[in-house]
Design an enzyme around this catalytic site. Structure first.
Site, PDB file in Angstrom:
ATOM      1  N   ASP A  60      35.669  32.706  45.948  1.00 22.15           N
ATOM      2  CA  ASP A  60      34.346  32.244  45.546  1.00 22.15           C
ATOM      3  C   ASP A  60      34.098  32.475  44.063  1.00 22.15           C
ATOM      4  O   ASP A  60      33.493  31.639  43.402  1.00 22.15           O
ATOM      5  CB  ASP A  60      33.262  32.930  46.383  1.00 22.15           C
ATOM      6  CG  ASP A  60      33.102  32.241  47.722  1.00 22.15           C
ATOM      7  OD1 ASP A  60      33.033  30.997  47.724  1.00 22.15           O
ATOM      8  OD2 ASP A  60      33.082  32.924  48.746  1.00 22.15           O
ATOM      9  N   CYS A 104      40.353  40.806  47.429  1.00 23.20           N
ATOM     10  CA  CYS A 104      40.659  40.306  48.779  1.00 23.20           C
ATOM     11  C   CYS A 104      40.696  38.782  48.832  1.00 23.20           C
ATOM     12  O   CYS A 104      40.886  38.203  49.882  1.00 23.20           O
ATOM     13  CB  CYS A 104      39.675  40.861  49.798  1.00 23.20           C
ATOM     14  SG  CYS A 104      37.991  40.319  49.513  1.00 23.20           S
TER      15      CYS A 104
END
Ligand code: PEP
Ligand code: MG
Length: 756
Positions: A632, A679
């Site tokens: 993102d 992550c």
């Protein structure tokens, strides 16, 4: 024309072109409709044939039809050449006065003066030119030019699609089979050879694929039953609306019922079933053909009836689909669809799923990440794939290069089998690293964690032994595979299963991160901009009852195990952190009050919104750890929708701006003595892992398949080397320079195979 007339006209033409079964029909529609719309005397379309360096006259309304397919102009030649090379419209009152005008007498072009040429462009590439001519010596009006430009901009997709359908037919006819592939984008590495299973949205006649009939009689009966039920529906509807609908509207029901009873429609469908297509496909083709007859009529009233026919088709389809039994998955299933969801993937028995193809999305879409996590090759964003005609076909999927080969030749199959074996050999060559520590040449440890959760529980968990724990458990899946929110008890069971599996290693539960491209069937969110909308923590804080249930479930699941951590997604303000922490404390207190004793789990925040980068120190002060969600963060920093194939080439987590942002996060977090992990998918990229090591990252979390390749790289470098590479990367102006720098670095350590 009024604005609404123009819009209707544009939509109508585009719809017809989209519905065209092949390129020839699509182009015939275009020339006929455009000529009518702008009152030209001629409309023709030339397509570029880059292999032969020529423009070919593909369709015309007004010129000599015999010239179609025969007139071929060398590239750069004549006015078509001017329009194509400049990629701009050319509007002339007198074509012959232009210095590059060349008369092509075979078309019967004599006697025309006005000329308008408009390029048809897709992805910066000129596919062809629309040419309008008029007898008068007069330019075309501005609104005509802009009308054709508007249309041309939208026709490119339909033309390539129609072209691709034609290509498929040609392939099916076994001609020219060599080396023909459909190009998409690599979604998940690897090679797959198998049979396509096309998933399609229900209740959409246009989306229905062709499929061979298995039991002819049963298929015809199914169709007749659906027809009878559609008739009964209409009859009931007509009775219910009697009295409050006008006689004219009521008459429409009678007309529809007549159509349903008429043999023309049902005989056509049944004939097509006899020809081998299943009822849904036969219905789609029949309705389409009948609607086209009406669409071509001059009378606007009759033209409108095409819509009634399509509505009827839709009604019959609904009843046909009521009856569909679950489809059988081929032994080697390559799942394909327009907009596949994680749960559709999870529905396929794991041992049968060998590949995934999506006509939309890119490698950062959740479906691609899921496929990668499962070790299944995937190709994303294959724009022109005629899925409707591909169900059951054998294909080769090349996930390295984003290519799909339909009905491969024996030579292609052999070649790709060889490549698949080479892939397997590479994976096996890394097996020697199993059990070895993940640390640099100078013994600096960099623990590697697993990302899990996207796959359903039916998929075996890989990498449990190798990983130091779970760095990201996406908790969405237990929510996605149900038809309502899971209860606290159901969540406790699921979370405890994972905690027990990994115990005593830690498991990081990310709280519900729905929204964006992850929706729950029972909690629809309709937004025009979902990635900037109601997502992640925003939903959790607006629904504290859901958030508290989840947090309590995580805490109770960890009783006696004490290995759970909680991670908050999509944080963009400190208020969100504070409110979430408040709720988490409340959940903890409530459990303590019930005499349930356990240690408070560590709490972390995902840094995945640019705002969080600039407030990283204040966030780090409040929590125990940070985890950088580069998927993102990259999309928000670069303003590139991670799910949009049109801009996928701009999405790059090695972009200098992304690297600088991540470095800034680390500088801030290290000042506050806060652990930081990555992550996002970047953590599993061996090239990026070196840079993250150089920045001082505490750990990396990735899909199981990435653990050994990343470990290989970490073990091949010293920390000082990683820092030196980072320094050079941070000085690069272009992402391409960063890629080159890292490729060379891996190559020089003998690890080039990991990036090829
Ligand atoms: C990320 O954004 O990097 C991330 C790990 O979360 P997701 O891909 O689930 O949005
Ligand atoms: Mg994210």
């Amino acid at each position: 024309m009024t604005t609404s007339n123009t819009l209707n006209l544009l939509h109508g033409i585009i719809q017809e072109v989209n519905d065209a079964p092949n390129l020839k029909r699509a182009l015939a529609v275009i020339v006929c409709r455009v000529k009518q719309a702008i009152a030209a005397d001629v409309c023709s379309v030339y397509l570029n044939n880059s292999e032969q360096q020529e423009y070919i006259l593909m369709a015309t309304d007004g010129l000599c039809r015999d010239a179609v397919g025969k007139v071929r102009l060398p590239m750069g030649h004549g006015l078509i050449g001017v329009v194509s090379e400049r990629a701009e419209p050319l509007n002339l009152s007198e074509a012959a006065t232009h210095p590059q005008y060349v008369l092509t007498s075979e078309t019967g072009e004599i006697g025309y003066h006005g000329f308008l040429g408009v390029p048809i462009i897709q992805h910066r590439k000129v596919l062809g030119v629309l040419v309008m001519r008029r007898r008068k010596s007069l330019c075309f009006a501005d609104q005509d030019v802009t009308f054709v430009m508007t249309l041309a901009a939208q026709l490119a997709g339909a033309i390539t699609h129609a072209k691709a359908s034609g290509e498929l037919k040609r392939l099916q006819n076994q001609k020219d089979l060599n080396n023909k592939f459909f190009q998409g984008q690599p979604g998940s590495n690897g090679i797959a050879i198998g049979n396509l299973l096309v998933v399609y949205p229900l209740a959409d006649l246009n989306a229905v694929p062709d499929h061979p009939v298995e039991d002819l009689e049963a298929e015809i009966t199914t169709f007749k039953n659906a027809l009878a039920r559609a008739y009964a529906d209409l009859d009931a509807l007509a009775k219910r609306t009697k009295g409050w609908l006008s006689d004219e509207d009521q008459a429409l029901f009678d007309a529809w019922k007549l159509m349903l009873q008429s043999d023309i429609l049902s005989e056509d469908v049944i004939q097509r079933i006899h020809n081998g297509n299943w009822a849904q496909g036969a219905l789609r083709e029949t309705i389409h053909e009948h609607a086209l007859i009406f669409e071509e009529m001059e009378d606007p009233y009759l033209r409108e009836r095409a819509r009634d026919i399509r509505d009827l088709g839709q009604r019959i389809l609904m009843h046909l689909q009521d009856n569909v039994q679950t489809r059988e998955y081929p032994q080697q299933t390559i799942l394909a669809g327009e907009d596949l969801s994680a749960s559709q993937l999870a529905d396929v028995p794991r041992e049968r799923l060998v590949g995934v193809i999506s006509t939309t999305g890119s490698k950062s879409s959740h479906v691609a990440i899921l496929a990668y996590g499962m070790g299944v090759p995937a190709v994303m964003g294959v724009t022109n794939l005629p899925l409707g005609r591909m169900d059951g076909l054998e294909v080769i999927l090349d996930g390295h290069h984003g290519r799909i080969y339909i009905m491969p030749t024996p030579g292609e199959r052999e070649e790709y089998q060889r490549l698949a074996n080479a892939d397997r050999a590479l994976v096996e060559s890394l097996d020697v690293l199993q059990g070895l520590p993940s640390c640099t040449l100078d013994n600096h440890p960099l623990p590697l964690y697993l990302n899990i959760g996207l796959a359903s529980e039916s998929h075996p968990m890989m990498g449990i032994e190798e990983a130091s724990g779970v760095g990201l458990y996406r908790t969405e899946v237990p929510f996605m595979i149900r038809d309502r929110f899971p209860s606290e008890e159901e969540q406790i069971d699921e979370y405890r299963r994972i905690l027990t599996l990994f115990h005593p290693k830690p498991v990081t539960f990310r709280t519900l991160d729905i929204g964006g491209d992850k929706s729950l069937p029972y909690f629809p969110i309709n937004e025009s901009n979902p990635f900037l909308g109601w997502r992640g923590i925003r939903i959790s804080l607006d629904h504290p009852e859901l958030f508290l249930t989840q947090v309590r479930a995580i805490m109770q699941a960890a009783i006696g195990l004490d290995n759970a951590r909680i991670l908050l997604p999509m944080i963009s303000t400190l208020e969100e952190v504070d409110e979430a922490l408040e709720l988490i404390k409340r959940a903890y207190q409530e459990l303590l009050e019930d005499h349930i004793l356990f240690a408070m789990p560590k709490i972390g925040v995902m840094v995945e919104v640019p705002a969080a980068v600039y407030q990283v120190e204040a966030i780090a002060k409040r929590v125990d750890f940070l985890s950088i969600g580069t998927n993102d963060l990259t999309q928000y920093l670069l303003a590139v929708d991670r799910n949009n194939r049109e801009v996928a080439s701009l999405y790059d987590d090695l972009h200098p701006a992304v690297l600088r942002a991540i470095n800034q996060i680390l500088v801030g977090a290290i000042k506050q003595n806060c652990e930081v992990s990555v992550c996002g998918e970047m953590a599993g990229n061996p090239m990026a892992a070196i840079l993250l090591l150089g920045m001082g990252i505490t750990s990396l979390s990735m899909n199981a398949n990435s653990i050994l390749p990343v470990k290989a790289v970490i073990r091949a470098f010293a920390l000082g080397q990683a820092r030196e590479l980072l320094k050079r990367a941070l000085n690069c102006d272009f992402a391409a320079q960063v890629h080159k720098l890292l490729e060379n670095a891996l190559e020089s350590e003998g690890l080039g195979v990991l990036v090829r």
